[in-house]
Design a protein around this motif. Sequence first.
Motif, PDB file in Angstrom:
ATOM      1  N   UNK A 286       0.994  -1.234  -0.013  1.00 32.26           N
ATOM      2  CA  UNK A 286       0.129   0.089  -0.060  1.00 32.26           C
ATOM      3  C   UNK A 286       1.029   1.153   0.138  1.00 32.26           C
ATOM      4  N   UNK A 287       0.305   2.131  -0.679  1.00 32.70           N
ATOM      5  CA  UNK A 287       1.116   3.454  -0.770  1.00 32.70           C
ATOM      6  C   UNK A 287       0.178   4.655  -0.278  1.00 32.70           C
ATOM      7  N   UNK A 288       0.822   5.611   0.500  1.00 37.52           N
ATOM      8  CA  UNK A 288       0.080   6.770   1.221  1.00 37.52           C
ATOM      9  C   UNK A 288       0.776   7.989   0.530  1.00 37.52           C
ATOM     10  N   UNK A 289       0.275   8.748  -0.464  1.00 38.12           N
ATOM     11  CA  UNK A 289       0.807  10.025  -0.862  1.00 38.12           C
ATOM     12  C   UNK A 289       0.495  11.179  -0.262  1.00 38.12           C
ATOM     13  N   UNK A 290       1.378  11.917   0.744  1.00 36.73           N
ATOM     14  CA  UNK A 290       1.037  13.080   1.453  1.00 36.73           C
ATOM     15  C   UNK A 290       1.291  14.510   0.876  1.00 36.73           C
TER      16      UNK A 290
ATOM     17  N   UNK B 102       4.956  20.432   5.281  1.00 37.58           N
ATOM     18  CA  UNK B 102       6.058  19.658   5.591  1.00 37.58           C
ATOM     19  C   UNK B 102       5.860  18.710   6.741  1.00 37.58           C
ATOM     20  N   UNK B 103       6.296  17.466   6.601  1.00 35.53           N
ATOM     21  CA  UNK B 103       5.751  16.375   7.554  1.00 35.53           C
ATOM     22  C   UNK B 103       7.049  15.884   8.340  1.00 35.53           C
ATOM     23  N   UNK B 104       8.011  16.826   8.325  1.00 29.30           N
ATOM     24  CA  UNK B 104       9.401  16.174   9.076  1.00 29.30           C
ATOM     25  C   UNK B 104       9.001  16.027  10.489  1.00 29.30           C
ATOM     26  N   UNK B 105       8.036  16.929  11.097  1.00 26.93           N
ATOM     27  CA  UNK B 105       7.774  16.711  12.755  1.00 26.93           C
ATOM     28  C   UNK B 105       6.439  15.801  12.951  1.00 26.93           C
ATOM     29  N   UNK B 106       6.036  15.022  11.922  1.00 31.91           N
ATOM     30  CA  UNK B 106       4.912  14.223  11.888  1.00 31.91           C
ATOM     31  C   UNK B 106       5.108  12.751  12.082  1.00 31.91           C
TER      32      UNK B 106
ATOM     33  N   UNK C  81       7.690  12.044  -0.549  1.00 32.98           N
ATOM     34  CA  UNK C  81       6.421  12.331   0.754  1.00 32.98           C
ATOM     35  C   UNK C  81       5.537  11.082   0.459  1.00 32.98           C
ATOM     36  N   UNK C  82       5.912   9.923   0.459  1.00 31.18           N
ATOM     37  CA  UNK C  82       5.119   8.735   0.377  1.00 31.18           C
ATOM     38  C   UNK C  82       5.364   7.771   1.588  1.00 31.18           C
ATOM     39  N   UNK C  83       4.391   7.302   1.990  1.00 26.35           N
ATOM     40  CA  UNK C  83       4.615   6.095   2.891  1.00 26.35           C
ATOM     41  C   UNK C  83       4.151   4.875   2.311  1.00 26.35           C
ATOM     42  N   UNK C  84       4.949   3.605   2.699  1.00 25.34           N
ATOM     43  CA  UNK C  84       4.361   2.430   2.218  1.00 25.34           C
ATOM     44  C   UNK C  84       3.991   1.458   3.363  1.00 25.34           C
ATOM     45  N   UNK C  85       3.241   0.561   2.809  1.00 29.10           N
ATOM     46  CA  UNK C  85       2.935  -0.553   3.941  1.00 29.10           C
ATOM     47  C   UNK C  85       3.153  -1.733   3.069  1.00 29.10           C
ATOM     48  N   UNK C  86       4.280  -2.673   3.482  1.00 32.69           N
ATOM     49  CA  UNK C  86       4.302  -3.810   2.619  1.00 32.69           C
ATOM     50  C   UNK C  86       3.836  -4.950   3.535  1.00 32.69           C
ATOM     51  N   UNK C  87       2.768  -5.587   3.168  1.00 31.76           N
ATOM     52  CA  UNK C  87       2.206  -6.701   3.704  1.00 31.76           C
ATOM     53  C   UNK C  87       2.536  -8.039   3.116  1.00 31.76           C
ATOM     54  N   UNK C  88       2.802  -9.033   3.896  1.00 29.30           N
ATOM     55  CA  UNK C  88       3.031 -10.442   3.504  1.00 29.30           C
ATOM     56  C   UNK C  88       2.677 -11.495   4.087  1.00 29.30           C
TER      57      UNK C  88
END
Length: 126
Positions: free
Chosen positions: A20-24, A28-32, A77-84
């Motif tokens: 899964x991808x999450x594009x933010x 700025x998300x540096x403190x998030x 600026x993207x977070x991923x969730x790799x699920x196996x």
Amino acid sequence: QVQLVESGGGLVQAGGSLRLSCAASGRSFSNYVMGWFRQAPGKEREFVASIRWSSGSTVYGDSVTGRCAISRDNAKNTVYLQMNSLKSEDTAVYYCATGWLRGIYVDWSSSAYEYWGQGTQVTVSS
């Protein structure tokens, strides 16, 4: 305006994998902290994983520990969730969320997150 857009959900057989991808966008998300939650029909929203944008440190929920990996690409600026090793009980709508890192941050509490995406459906067939 903060916007989180999830993608990558779909139908997968038990034992398979998804990313899964999450594009933010919007600040700025540096403190998030970025988190993934999921909600199955008739059940409460459940914490899956979280990651701090700046340090990259991670926290995982008990139900996915050892089967999931959260990561981020700061440049995109993207977070991923790799699920196996997906199981039928992983079937749910998966939400991306973000909250400002302050004080003692309770990663597994949905109330710690200020912004949420619209969710992406993950269905695991047995």
